[in-house]
Design an enzyme around this catalytic site. Structure first.
Site, PDB file in Angstrom:
ATOM      1  CE  LYS A  76      -4.057  -2.535   1.973  1.00  0.00           C
ATOM      2  NZ  LYS A  76      -4.566  -1.544   3.674  1.00  0.00           N
ATOM      3  CG  ASN A  97      -7.701   0.658  -0.776  1.00  0.00           C
ATOM      4  OD1 ASN A  97      -7.889   1.308  -1.545  1.00  0.00           O
ATOM      5  ND2 ASN A  97      -8.592   0.707  -0.170  1.00  0.00           N
ATOM      6  CG  ASP A 113      -8.702   0.638   3.423  1.00  0.00           C
ATOM      7  OD1 ASP A 113      -8.702  -0.931   3.263  1.00  0.00           O
ATOM      8  OD2 ASP A 113      -6.646   0.431   4.147  1.00  0.00           O
ATOM      9  N   GLY A 140       0.855   0.600  11.950  1.00  0.00           N
ATOM     10  CA  GLY A 140       0.785   0.410  10.743  1.00  0.00           C
ATOM     11  C   GLY A 140       0.192   0.457  10.265  1.00  0.00           C
ATOM     12  CG  ASN A 162       3.102   0.179  17.844  1.00  0.00           C
ATOM     13  OD1 ASN A 162       2.185  -0.861  17.747  1.00  0.00           O
ATOM     14  ND2 ASN A 162       3.635   0.341  17.360  1.00  0.00           N
TER      15      ASN A 162
HETATM   16  P1  ATR Z   1      -0.386  -2.835   8.721  1.00  0.00           P
HETATM   17  O1  ATR Z   1      -0.042  -2.441   7.589  1.00  0.00           O
HETATM   18  O2  ATR Z   1      -0.794  -4.568   8.443  1.00  0.00           O
HETATM   19  O3  ATR Z   1      -0.773  -2.099   9.890  1.00  0.00           O
HETATM   20  P2  ATR Z   1       2.479  -3.424  10.039  1.00  0.00           P
HETATM   21  O4  ATR Z   1       3.014  -2.287   8.873  1.00  0.00           O
HETATM   22  O5  ATR Z   1       3.577  -4.478  10.034  1.00  0.00           O
HETATM   23  O6  ATR Z   1       1.751  -3.640   9.313  1.00  0.00           O
HETATM   24  O7  ATR Z   1       2.304  -3.044  11.422  1.00  0.00           O
HETATM   25  C1  ATR Z   1       1.888  -3.643  12.117  1.00  0.00           C
HETATM   26  C2  ATR Z   1       1.491  -3.417  13.628  1.00  0.00           C
HETATM   27  O8  ATR Z   1       1.073  -4.676  14.467  1.00  0.00           O
HETATM   28  C3  ATR Z   1       2.768  -2.825  13.860  1.00  0.00           C
HETATM   29  O9  ATR Z   1       2.388  -1.546  14.380  1.00  0.00           O
HETATM   30  C4  ATR Z   1       2.695  -3.984  15.377  1.00  0.00           C
HETATM   31  O10 ATR Z   1       3.538  -2.895  16.319  1.00  0.00           O
HETATM   32  P3  ATR Z   1       5.257  -3.035  16.280  1.00  0.00           P
HETATM   33  O11 ATR Z   1       5.656  -1.153  15.563  1.00  0.00           O
HETATM   34  O12 ATR Z   1       5.500  -2.851  17.516  1.00  0.00           O
HETATM   35  O13 ATR Z   1       5.799  -3.883  15.457  1.00  0.00           O
HETATM   36  C5  ATR Z   1       1.755  -4.671  15.316  1.00  0.00           C
HETATM   37  N1  ATR Z   1       2.246  -6.038  16.159  1.00  0.00           N
HETATM   38  C6  ATR Z   1       2.690  -6.263  15.634  1.00  0.00           C
HETATM   39  N2  ATR Z   1       2.048  -8.516  15.598  1.00  0.00           N
HETATM   40  C7  ATR Z   1       1.776  -7.347  17.332  1.00  0.00           C
HETATM   41  C8  ATR Z   1       1.779  -8.376  18.866  1.00  0.00           C
HETATM   42  N3  ATR Z   1       1.884  -9.521  18.850  1.00  0.00           N
HETATM   43  N4  ATR Z   1       1.583  -7.348  19.801  1.00  0.00           N
HETATM   44  C9  ATR Z   1       1.012  -6.147  19.633  1.00  0.00           C
HETATM   45  N5  ATR Z   1       1.059  -5.257  18.352  1.00  0.00           N
HETATM   46  C10 ATR Z   1       1.626  -6.360  17.234  1.00  0.00           C
END
Ligand code: ATR
Length: 282
Positions: A76, A97, A113, A140, A162
């Protein structure tokens, strides 16, 4: 040269969703249902792009006559960079998107979205965000897509939590000019209460749960997971265990964002309710 995946009925306009992985995408099913319902002649397929070849894949698809493209993980942001001009929703999110090519060969970018989330939360479920204490989990791309439209609903309080605070800070820099927003680490939420908790982390995809402290759901609170799954997600189960009045998944949002893309491309608005029902039944 375009491969066999681009060979379609010449009477149909071609659309696709690009991602990696893409095999389980419901978008082709949704757009096929919209096309049947509205009588629009479109051919919509899932298209796998190699992780380092989003741009080439997009250019190839449009060069072969493709009219529009949905973009999903992890492309995206690249779709945003690819698009010019960009709609305000894509600009705010830093992610696109929905792409389409106009008669002058320009690639427009939009982000549906946020409007998809609002139509589902407010319209389909009858929820409210205005004056509510809203907690958003994650920082994210998924969260960036919904935050702008959510802020326009004027929640009483908007908190983003976060795991990685630096990512939350970057989000704060982007969105604080648009309105009131605070950022927290999960542990620092102790003692606070929210009327709506929206999960935009990727934790649900791995059946995990962000480390949420107990007691953060106010009486009558709603929980909404931006992802969809055939079974309630771990986050939805957590919400119900903690006394949430509703625990919702993102299927309706998925259909609503698709409907908005369909409208952008075809200027015809499909009815989403029957398609949501169809997918739930399937
Ligand atoms: P997307 O585009 O789907 O949002 P991304 O940019 O990789 O994907 O973001 C993923 C988000 O999920 C992030 O906020 C991540 O937290 P971090 O910034 O600390 O990495 C969060 N995330 C992923 N797995 C997680 C978990 N097990 N517990 C809490 N937060 C999680």
């Amino acid at each position: 040269m375009p491969g066999p995946s681009f060979q379609v009925d010449p009477r149909c306009d071609r659309y696709c969703v690009v991602g990696n992985p893409i095999g389980h995408s419901l978008s082709p099913r949704i757009h096929q249902a919209f096309a049947e319902q509205t009588g629009e002649r479109i051919d919509y397929r899932a298209l796998l792009a190699p992780l380092d070849r989003f741009r080439e894949t997009a250019l190839e698809f449009f060069a072969a006559g493709g009219r529009g493209m949905n973009v999903t993980l992890p492309f995206k942001e690249e779709a945003w960079a690819f698009a010019s001009p960009r709609a305000a929703s894509a600009e705010t999110a830093g992610a696109a998107n929905t792409l389409w090519r106009d008669g002058e060969g320009r690639y427009h970018g939009d982000n549906t979205d946020g409007i998809g989330f609002l139509r589902d939360y407010l319209g389909n479920h009858g929820g409210s965000l205005q004056g509510q204490r809203v907690l958003v989990l994650g920082a994210g791309g998924a969260v960036r897509g919904v935050l702008g439209p959510l802020m326009k609903q004027r929640p009483a309080r908007l908190v983003v939590a976060n795991r990685t605070l630096s990512k939350a800070r970057a989000l704060y820099e982007r969105f604080s000019p648009l309105g009131e927003i605070s950022i927290y680490e999960y542990g620092a939420l102790v003692g606070q209460q929210f009327d709506a908790v929206i999960n935009g982390t990727a934790a649900s995809l791995g059946a995990e749960l962000p480390p949420l402290p107990a007691g953060i759901l106010a009486a009558g609170a709603w929980c909404y997971d931006l992802v969809y799954a055939p079974e309630p997600t771990r986050f939805m189960r957590w919400g119900l265990e903690c006394g949430a009045a509703r625990a919702l998944d993102g299927l309706g949002m998925l259909v609503e964002q698709a409907a908005e893309a369909f409208y952008i491309w075809r200027r015809v608005r499909p009815a989403t309710g029957p398609v949501i029902e169809l997918l739930r039944a399937e």
